[in-house]
Enzyme design. Structure first.
Site: not given
Ligand SMILES: *Cc1c(COP(=O)(O)O)cnc(C)c1O
Length: 393
Positions: A54, A107, A179, A204
């Site tokens: 952790r 998002y 992000d 992703k």
């Molecule tokens: C999918 C996504 C997230 C969230 O990420 P997870 O790995 O599903 O928690 C955040 N920002 C964007 C732009 C995303 O496409």
């Protein structure tokens, strides 16, 4: 400086040198120490790798080494999901009474953190139109502490002027988080524009194979140490095997992104003038209202585009049902094409009113995989043709 393809293959080599060519999986929850002094030191080492998983694990440290080098930051850390990266960082950086500025197009999970989660803890938030840099300045209050940006945004592909927002934040002594999920460090490096913390849903593109949920944060070590401290309490730890899979996925990121970029561009161009389609959102289109800004801060535009159909929700749904390659799924960024209707997807995170404010009901988000460009183009054009035909009969 080595290029990105070299970085993704070699940047983790010195993390824990060994003779195995592929890194071992440290599938252990804890590490032993030879003596009390070493143990006590390991317990407080930020983002360490040999105390308790952790707190950190060699597989995390290897991913972090590659991410930091790709994003051009001093350090990086790994979390169990993109949302874990966001919530852990925000909880680390703001307190009751503070104010956070975010984007209107963002998002769904990020929108829910801003609209639903933070207000419960006495943190106020303002969501702005990110296509207008002045809107960020107008939203500032004396209690503003953090600005959250996402560019291109999910799912409308709106662009945020990174230079303008970071200049503003610097002038007011605010932290910025970006992000970078849609762009990846191959197409855009927010830290080069002065963003403090860059984060990803590594689920992703970074992983790229739709077999891992993970998140990463990249930035200055001192700031990440703070986030790591909070992460010990939120407990959003990535399993060692998933970290290993993520590293394996990242090895080919520089090979995958050019194909995603080419496919996204080709699909956007093929659908832009289609009679069934009223609008295609893709920053690589010259017709995108922020195309110039995108060219100024990105080197490629990614594989995600969104499409509005003249026939609204019914047409969008019919289009999704007729695609041969892109399957109906909530994810994106993998080698396989996926498509989704965002207004249905975000029901778990936002209420109907919040969804209606965020996305048009007939919008389809299409995430181009790495399949052959001609196959994907033929498939979407056939599906759109049949939607156009259906609406005429
Ligand atoms: C999918 C996504 C997230 C969230 O990420 P997870 O790995 O599903 O928690 C955040 N920002 C964007 C732009 C995303 O496409």
């Amino acid at each position: 400086m080595p290029g990105s393809s070299t970085v993704t293959v070699h940047a983790d080599r010195e993390v824990l040198p060994q003779r195995a060519v592929a890194p071992p999986i440290y599938q252990t929850a804890a590490f032993s120490a030879p003596d009390g002094e070493t143990f006590a030191r390991a317990a407080v080492e930020p983002r360490g790798q040999d105390f308790y998983t952790r707190f950190g694990n060699p597989n995390h440290a290897q991913v972090a080494a590659v991410v930091a080098e790709l994003e051009g930051t001093e350090a990086a850390m790994v979390t169990a999901s993109g949302m874990a990266a966001l919530t852990t960082a925000v909880l680390a950086l703001v307190s009751a009474g503070d104010h956070v500025v975010g984007q209107r197009s963002t998002y769904g999970g990020t929108a829910s953190v801003l609209l639903n989660l933070l207000p419960r803890f006495g943190v106020t938030t303002t969501l702005v139109d990110q296509t207008d840099p002045a809107a960020f300045e107008q939203a500032l209050t004396p209690r503003t502490r953090l600005v959250l940006v996402e560019t291109p945004s999910n799912p409308l592909l709106q662009i945020t002027d990174l230079r303008a927002v970071t200049d503003l934040a610097r002038a007011h002594d605010l932290l910025t988080m970006a992000d970078n999920t849609f762009a990846t460090p191959l197409n855009q490096r927010p830290a080069d524009f002065g963003v403090d913390l860059v984060w990803h849903s590594a689920t992703k593109y970074l992983n790229g194979h739709t077999d891992v949920s993970a998140g990463v944060l990249a930035g200055p070590a001192e700031l990440l140490d703070k986030v790591w401290d909070t992460g010990l309490l939120t407990g959003t730890v990535l399993g060692p095997f998933d970290a290993w899979l993520l590293l394996r996925g990242m090895r080919t990121l520089p090979l995958r992104m050019p194909r995603h970029n080419a496919n996204g561009q080709a699909l956007a161009e093929a659908l832009d003038a289609h009679p069934a389609v009223s609008r295609v959102h893709y920053p690589g289109l010259v017709s995108h209202p922020q195309h110039k800004l995108a060219v100024g801060q990105m080197t490629g535009f990614g594989g995600v585009l969104s499409i509005e159909f003249t026939g609204g929700f019914e047409a969008a749904d019919a289009f999704l049902g007729r695609l041969r390659y892109a399957r109906r799924s909530a994810s994106l960024g993998g080698v396989e094409s996926l498509a989704v209707h965002p207004a249905s997807m975000w029901r778990g995170m936002l209420d109907e009113e919040q969804i209606a404010a965020a996305v048009p009901p007939g919008l389809v988000r299409l995430a181009a995989g790495t399949e052959d460009t001609a196959d994907l183009v033929a498939d979407v054009v056939t599906a759109a043709d049949s939607v156009a035909m259906g609406s005429r009969s």
